[in-house]
Design a protein around this motif. Sequence first.
Motif, PDB file in Angstrom:
ATOM      1  N   MET A   1       0.697  -1.069  -0.106  1.00 43.44           N
ATOM      2  CA  MET A   1       0.006   0.048   0.031  1.00 43.44           C
ATOM      3  C   MET A   1       0.816   1.250  -0.115  1.00 43.44           C
ATOM      4  SD  MET A   1      -2.173   1.650   3.074  1.00 43.44           S
ATOM      5  CE  MET A   1      -3.565   0.607   3.144  1.00 43.44           C
ATOM      6  N   LEU A   2       0.715   2.144  -0.906  1.00 40.17           N
ATOM      7  CA  LEU A   2       1.380   3.419  -0.882  1.00 40.17           C
ATOM      8  C   LEU A   2       0.635   4.238   0.216  1.00 40.17           C
ATOM      9  CD1 LEU A   2       3.193   5.470  -2.181  1.00 40.17           C
ATOM     10  CD2 LEU A   2       1.493   6.106  -3.606  1.00 40.17           C
ATOM     11  N   VAL A   3       1.590   4.690   1.048  1.00 40.97           N
ATOM     12  CA  VAL A   3       1.104   5.570   2.013  1.00 40.97           C
ATOM     13  C   VAL A   3       1.039   6.999   1.531  1.00 40.97           C
ATOM     14  CG1 VAL A   3       1.536   6.331   4.479  1.00 40.97           C
ATOM     15  CG2 VAL A   3       2.083   3.865   3.820  1.00 40.97           C
ATOM     16  N   THR A   4       0.089   7.430   1.497  1.00 41.11           N
ATOM     17  CA  THR A   4      -0.302   8.712   0.969  1.00 41.11           C
ATOM     18  C   THR A   4      -0.589   9.833   2.265  1.00 41.11           C
ATOM     19  OG1 THR A   4      -2.633   8.333   0.665  1.00 41.11           O
ATOM     20  CG2 THR A   4      -1.014   8.011  -1.045  1.00 41.11           C
ATOM     21  N   PRO A   5      -0.671  10.870   2.356  1.00 42.34           N
ATOM     22  CA  PRO A   5      -1.386  11.917   3.369  1.00 42.34           C
ATOM     23  C   PRO A   5      -2.596  11.439   3.864  1.00 42.34           C
ATOM     24  CG  PRO A   5      -0.004  13.125   1.660  1.00 42.34           C
ATOM     25  CD  PRO A   5      -0.136  11.835   0.881  1.00 42.34           C
ATOM     26  N   GLU A   6      -3.494  11.072   2.840  1.00 41.99           N
ATOM     27  CA  GLU A   6      -4.944  10.743   3.241  1.00 41.99           C
ATOM     28  C   GLU A   6      -4.887   9.672   4.031  1.00 41.99           C
ATOM     29  OE1 GLU A   6      -4.389  13.200   0.001  1.00 41.99           O
ATOM     30  OE2 GLU A   6      -3.851  11.231   0.074  1.00 41.99           O
ATOM     31  N   VAL A   7      -4.084   8.635   3.890  1.00 40.29           N
ATOM     32  CA  VAL A   7      -3.781   7.435   4.811  1.00 40.29           C
ATOM     33  C   VAL A   7      -2.955   7.230   5.729  1.00 40.29           C
ATOM     34  CG1 VAL A   7      -5.305   5.995   2.910  1.00 40.29           C
ATOM     35  CG2 VAL A   7      -2.480   6.057   3.127  1.00 40.29           C
ATOM     36  N   TYR A   8      -2.070   8.123   5.892  1.00 40.81           N
ATOM     37  CA  TYR A   8      -0.968   8.176   6.902  1.00 40.81           C
ATOM     38  C   TYR A   8      -1.358   7.733   8.355  1.00 40.81           C
ATOM     39  CZ  TYR A   8       2.996   9.543   9.322  1.00 40.81           C
ATOM     40  OH  TYR A   8       4.153   9.361  10.524  1.00 40.81           O
ATOM     41  N   ALA A   9      -2.315   8.523   8.758  1.00 41.74           N
ATOM     42  CA  ALA A   9      -2.665   8.510  10.130  1.00 41.74           C
ATOM     43  C   ALA A   9      -3.251   6.960  10.377  1.00 41.74           C
ATOM     44  CB  ALA A   9      -3.804   9.417  10.400  1.00 41.74           C
ATOM     45  N   ALA A  10      -4.016   6.479   9.483  1.00 42.88           N
ATOM     46  CA  ALA A  10      -4.524   5.320   9.694  1.00 42.88           C
ATOM     47  C   ALA A  10      -3.407   4.185   9.606  1.00 42.88           C
ATOM     48  CB  ALA A  10      -5.716   4.995   8.377  1.00 42.88           C
ATOM     49  N   PHE A  37      14.688   7.442  -1.147  1.00 46.84           N
ATOM     50  CA  PHE A  37      13.517   8.128  -1.448  1.00 46.84           C
ATOM     51  C   PHE A  37      12.439   7.376  -1.186  1.00 46.84           C
ATOM     52  CE2 PHE A  37      14.230   5.960  -5.547  1.00 46.84           C
ATOM     53  CZ  PHE A  37      13.023   5.356  -5.823  1.00 46.84           C
ATOM     54  N   ALA A  38      12.480   6.128  -0.759  1.00 52.04           N
ATOM     55  CA  ALA A  38      11.476   5.273  -0.098  1.00 52.04           C
ATOM     56  C   ALA A  38      11.599   4.286   0.681  1.00 52.04           C
ATOM     57  CB  ALA A  38      10.573   4.752  -1.505  1.00 52.04           C
ATOM     58  N   LEU A  39      10.915   3.718   1.724  1.00 50.34           N
ATOM     59  CA  LEU A  39      11.023   2.615   2.484  1.00 50.34           C
ATOM     60  C   LEU A  39       9.768   1.599   2.402  1.00 50.34           C
ATOM     61  CD1 LEU A  39      12.566   1.557   5.002  1.00 50.34           C
ATOM     62  CD2 LEU A  39      10.837   2.916   6.372  1.00 50.34           C
ATOM     63  N   SER A  40      10.070   0.590   2.324  1.00 49.99           N
ATOM     64  CA  SER A  40       9.372  -0.697   2.264  1.00 49.99           C
ATOM     65  C   SER A  40       9.170  -1.421   3.432  1.00 49.99           C
ATOM     66  CB  SER A  40       9.494  -1.819   1.021  1.00 49.99           C
ATOM     67  OG  SER A  40       9.337  -0.970  -0.119  1.00 49.99           O
ATOM     68  N   VAL A  41       8.095  -1.573   4.034  1.00 49.21           N
ATOM     69  CA  VAL A  41       7.826  -2.354   5.105  1.00 49.21           C
ATOM     70  C   VAL A  41       6.748  -3.309   5.027  1.00 49.21           C
ATOM     71  CG1 VAL A  41       7.222  -2.087   7.561  1.00 49.21           C
ATOM     72  CG2 VAL A  41       8.375  -0.066   6.667  1.00 49.21           C
ATOM     73  N   TYR A  42       7.223  -4.654   5.507  1.00 48.33           N
ATOM     74  CA  TYR A  42       6.126  -5.721   5.543  1.00 48.33           C
ATOM     75  C   TYR A  42       6.207  -6.376   7.093  1.00 48.33           C
ATOM     76  CZ  TYR A  42       4.082 -10.243   4.576  1.00 48.33           C
ATOM     77  OH  TYR A  42       3.256 -11.363   4.571  1.00 48.33           O
ATOM     78  N   ASP A  43       5.046  -6.530   7.284  1.00 47.98           N
ATOM     79  CA  ASP A  43       4.977  -6.846   8.933  1.00 47.98           C
ATOM     80  C   ASP A  43       4.403  -8.190   8.888  1.00 47.98           C
ATOM     81  OD1 ASP A  43       2.352  -6.667   8.413  1.00 47.98           O
ATOM     82  OD2 ASP A  43       2.113  -4.787   9.766  1.00 47.98           O
ATOM     83  N   GLY A  44       4.460  -9.074   7.833  1.00 50.63           N
ATOM     84  CA  GLY A  44       3.943 -10.339   7.786  1.00 50.63           C
ATOM     85  C   GLY A  44       2.565 -10.500   7.482  1.00 50.63           C
ATOM     86  N   THR A  45       1.800  -9.265   7.551  1.00 49.69           N
ATOM     87  CA  THR A  45       0.323  -9.310   7.083  1.00 49.69           C
ATOM     88  C   THR A  45       0.136  -8.121   6.016  1.00 49.69           C
ATOM     89  OG1 THR A  45      -0.277  -9.956   9.348  1.00 49.69           O
ATOM     90  CG2 THR A  45      -2.049  -9.027   7.745  1.00 49.69           C
ATOM     91  N   ASN A  46       0.629  -6.832   6.120  1.00 52.97           N
ATOM     92  CA  ASN A  46       0.642  -5.630   5.471  1.00 52.97           C
ATOM     93  C   ASN A  46       1.984  -5.139   4.889  1.00 52.97           C
ATOM     94  OD1 ASN A  46      -2.265  -5.056   6.000  1.00 52.97           O
ATOM     95  ND2 ASN A  46      -1.491  -5.005   8.131  1.00 52.97           N
ATOM     96  N   SER A  47       1.701  -4.847   3.761  1.00 52.58           N
ATOM     97  CA  SER A  47       2.933  -4.206   3.108  1.00 52.58           C
ATOM     98  C   SER A  47       2.558  -2.611   2.973  1.00 52.58           C
ATOM     99  CB  SER A  47       3.089  -4.831   1.582  1.00 52.58           C
ATOM    100  OG  SER A  47       4.281  -5.283   1.450  1.00 52.58           O
ATOM    101  N   TYR A  48       3.767  -1.851   3.328  1.00 47.76           N
ATOM    102  CA  TYR A  48       3.563  -0.460   3.191  1.00 47.76           C
ATOM    103  C   TYR A  48       4.678   0.399   2.549  1.00 47.76           C
ATOM    104  CZ  TYR A  48       0.337  -1.344   7.251  1.00 47.76           C
ATOM    105  OH  TYR A  48      -0.369  -1.808   7.996  1.00 47.76           O
ATOM    106  N   TYR A  49       4.473   1.169   1.689  1.00 46.83           N
ATOM    107  CA  TYR A  49       5.485   1.992   0.805  1.00 46.83           C
ATOM    108  C   TYR A  49       5.368   3.385   1.402  1.00 46.83           C
ATOM    109  CZ  TYR A  49       8.389   2.886  -3.401  1.00 46.83           C
ATOM    110  OH  TYR A  49       9.555   3.100  -4.071  1.00 46.83           O
ATOM    111  N   PHE A  50       6.276   3.646   2.235  1.00 45.23           N
ATOM    112  CA  PHE A  50       6.520   5.214   2.240  1.00 45.23           C
ATOM    113  C   PHE A  50       7.712   6.069   1.455  1.00 45.23           C
ATOM    114  CE2 PHE A  50       5.554   2.710   6.209  1.00 45.23           C
ATOM    115  CZ  PHE A  50       4.732   3.519   6.889  1.00 45.23           C
ATOM    116  N   ASP A  51       6.948   6.701   0.599  1.00 44.45           N
ATOM    117  CA  ASP A  51       7.628   7.219  -0.309  1.00 44.45           C
ATOM    118  C   ASP A  51       7.915   8.995   0.094  1.00 44.45           C
ATOM    119  OD1 ASP A  51       8.704   8.754  -2.657  1.00 44.45           O
ATOM    120  OD2 ASP A  51       7.836   7.203  -3.859  1.00 44.45           O
ATOM    121  N   ASN A  52       9.261   9.554   0.349  1.00 45.70           N
ATOM    122  CA  ASN A  52       9.344  10.775   0.812  1.00 45.70           C
ATOM    123  C   ASN A  52       8.954  11.779  -0.573  1.00 45.70           C
ATOM    124  OD1 ASN A  52      11.555  10.956  -1.085  1.00 45.70           O
ATOM    125  ND2 ASN A  52      13.087  11.100   0.754  1.00 45.70           N
TER     126      ASN A  52
END
Length: 127
Positions: A1-10, A37-52
């Motif tokens: 999931m691309l982390v955007t300003p709209e979903v960041y808090a969630a 410029f980006a960090l990918s995180v996988y926690d065993g369930t969810n994937s997050y893509y934090f892009d600066n």
Amino acid sequence: MLVTPEVYAAVITQLVPNQVVALDTETYGLLETDRPFALSVYDGTNSYYFDNRVISNKQISVALHKLNPRHVIYQNAKFDMRMIEKEWNYKFDCLLSDTEVLGRLVRNDLMRYSLDFQAKLYLDEHK
């Protein structure tokens, strides 16, 4: 999931501290002077893509500090750890596993240990 300003808090509320996670950085190059410029995180369930280019470096740093993992899995840990520390001011104080190093320990007779090569060899999967 691309982390955007709209979903960041969630996303921040979903990050569970003290987990086992896999991390990877995306950078503008492979030199020490290059920047991620980006960090990918996988926690065993969810994937997050934090892009600066989408959210701020401060937000990525907050996410890393919230995550505070107990075990991090990398491919080429020394590179990613340097990039994370330099760009997002986060130093890991946890168990670290490097799939490249582990691959050499399992079979030291191979000519390469890339993630793609090991996935094909051991899992019959592609990166």
